[in-house]
Design a protein around this motif. Sequence first.
Motif, short mmCIF file in Angstrom:
data_model
loop_
_atom_site.label_atom_id
_atom_site.label_comp_id
_atom_site.label_asym_id
_atom_site.label_seq_id
_atom_site.Cartn_x
_atom_site.Cartn_y
_atom_site.Cartn_z
N ARG A 20 0.85 -1.19 0.00
CA ARG A 20 0.00 0.00 0.00
C ARG A 20 0.88 1.23 0.00
NH1 ARG A 20 -4.91 0.08 4.02
NH2 ARG A 20 -5.89 1.25 2.35
N PHE A 21 0.26 2.36 -0.37
CA PHE A 21 1.02 3.59 -0.49
C PHE A 21 0.27 4.76 0.15
CE2 PHE A 21 2.13 0.76 -3.88
CZ PHE A 21 3.51 0.78 -3.84
N ILE A 22 0.99 5.54 0.92
CA ILE A 22 0.47 6.78 1.48
C ILE A 22 1.07 7.91 0.64
CG2 ILE A 22 0.56 8.33 3.46
CD1 ILE A 22 0.68 5.82 5.27
N VAL A 23 0.21 8.78 0.12
CA VAL A 23 0.68 9.91 -0.68
C VAL A 23 0.40 11.19 0.10
CG1 VAL A 23 0.51 11.15 -2.86
CG2 VAL A 23 0.26 8.65 -2.83
N VAL A 24 1.46 11.74 0.69
CA VAL A 24 1.35 12.97 1.48
C VAL A 24 1.50 14.15 0.52
CG1 VAL A 24 2.24 14.28 3.44
CG2 VAL A 24 2.39 11.77 3.44
N GLY A 25 0.50 15.03 0.55
CA GLY A 25 0.49 16.15 -0.40
C GLY A 25 -0.38 15.83 -1.60
N ALA A 26 -1.29 14.85 -1.43
CA ALA A 26 -2.23 14.50 -2.49
C ALA A 26 -3.14 15.68 -2.76
CB ALA A 26 -3.05 13.28 -2.07
N SER A 27 -3.60 15.80 -4.00
CA SER A 27 -4.42 16.94 -4.40
C SER A 27 -5.61 16.49 -5.25
CB SER A 27 -3.56 17.90 -5.21
OG SER A 27 -4.34 18.94 -5.76
N VAL A 28 -6.70 17.24 -5.17
CA VAL A 28 -7.85 16.98 -6.04
C VAL A 28 -7.61 17.56 -7.43
CG1 VAL A 28 -9.58 16.87 -4.20
CG2 VAL A 28 -9.06 19.06 -5.26
N ASN A 29 -6.66 18.48 -7.55
CA ASN A 29 -6.36 19.14 -8.82
C ASN A 29 -5.52 18.21 -9.70
OD1 ASN A 29 -5.30 20.70 -10.91
ND2 ASN A 29 -4.99 22.50 -9.61
N GLU A 31 -3.98 18.67 -12.34
CA GLU A 31 -2.78 19.27 -12.93
C GLU A 31 -1.59 19.16 -11.99
OE1 GLU A 31 -2.75 20.49 -16.13
OE2 GLU A 31 -4.73 19.57 -16.11
N LYS A 32 -1.84 18.94 -10.71
CA LYS A 32 -0.76 18.92 -9.72
C LYS A 32 -0.16 17.53 -9.58
CE LYS A 32 -2.03 22.92 -7.10
NZ LYS A 32 -1.82 23.56 -5.82
N PHE A 33 1.13 17.50 -9.26
CA PHE A 33 1.83 16.22 -9.10
C PHE A 33 1.25 15.41 -7.95
CE2 PHE A 33 5.02 18.33 -11.72
CZ PHE A 33 5.23 17.33 -12.65
N GLY A 34 0.70 16.08 -6.94
CA GLY A 34 0.08 15.37 -5.82
C GLY A 34 -1.12 14.54 -6.25
N ASN A 35 -1.72 14.88 -7.36
CA ASN A 35 -2.82 14.10 -7.91
C ASN A 35 -2.27 13.05 -8.89
OD1 ASN A 35 -4.89 13.61 -10.23
ND2 ASN A 35 -6.13 14.28 -8.49
N LYS A 36 -1.31 13.46 -9.70
CA LYS A 36 -0.74 12.55 -10.69
C LYS A 36 -0.09 11.33 -10.04
CE LYS A 36 -0.08 16.11 -14.16
NZ LYS A 36 0.80 16.71 -15.14
N VAL A 37 0.56 11.54 -8.89
CA VAL A 37 1.19 10.42 -8.18
C VAL A 37 0.11 9.46 -7.65
CG1 VAL A 37 2.55 9.77 -6.14
CG2 VAL A 37 3.32 11.65 -7.62
N VAL A 38 -0.98 10.01 -7.12
CA VAL A 38 -2.09 9.16 -6.66
C VAL A 38 -2.59 8.31 -7.82
CG1 VAL A 38 -4.49 9.15 -5.84
CG2 VAL A 38 -2.82 10.65 -4.76
N VAL A 59 -12.47 13.69 -0.88
CA VAL A 59 -12.29 12.50 -1.72
C VAL A 59 -11.33 12.86 -2.84
CG1 VAL A 59 -13.44 10.85 -3.24
CG2 VAL A 59 -14.58 11.62 -1.15
N ILE A 60 -10.27 12.08 -2.98
CA ILE A 60 -9.28 12.30 -4.04
C ILE A 60 -9.23 11.05 -4.89
CG2 ILE A 60 -6.85 12.74 -4.56
CD1 ILE A 60 -6.72 14.35 -1.94
N GLU A 61 -9.59 11.21 -6.15
CA GLU A 61 -9.61 10.10 -7.11
C GLU A 61 -10.38 8.89 -6.57
OE1 GLU A 61 -8.74 10.56 -10.25
OE2 GLU A 61 -8.17 12.58 -9.70
#
Length: 150
Positions: A20-29, A31-38, A59-61
């Motif tokens: 499993r993976f925790i993505v700190v700095g996840a984003s709903v946007n 365009e942002k890398f915090g969303n792309k990584v998720v 809710v993110i993705e």
Amino acid sequence: NNKKKEKMEGLVQTFFKCNRFIVVGASVNREKFGNKVVRALQENYGSDSVIPVNPKGGVIEGVNASETVDDALSRCNDTSTIGASLITKPSITEAAVKKLIDGGVKNVWTQPGAESKDAHKFAKEHGGVEMIDDGSCILKKLGIKEPKTY
């Protein structure tokens, strides 16, 4: 320098073996890398394997985001099989890494711009953890230019 490169590559391979993976700095946007990584991790490991962390929650993705690292850790059975990716300012990285390491996480990857010497030092001294913090980008290592839309 080849030795350091080989060591980092080994850490990357170990990271990608996590359950499993925790993505700190996840984003709903998107365009942002915090969303792309998720999205990239969801694409490779499934939606249930990713826990986004964003102080606003929400809710993110398609996944309920944790507001804190502590909350994200409480959603994991075995933190030793967790990979944590950070897309944060260095000052946030330091606090997050301390919580992750104290919580038993052994696989930490700071994305370009999130690196912190203090976080690196803490991880090594307090958890014997070697962080991936050489400027490597998780998206490039996964061979993804633009993650799919779900």
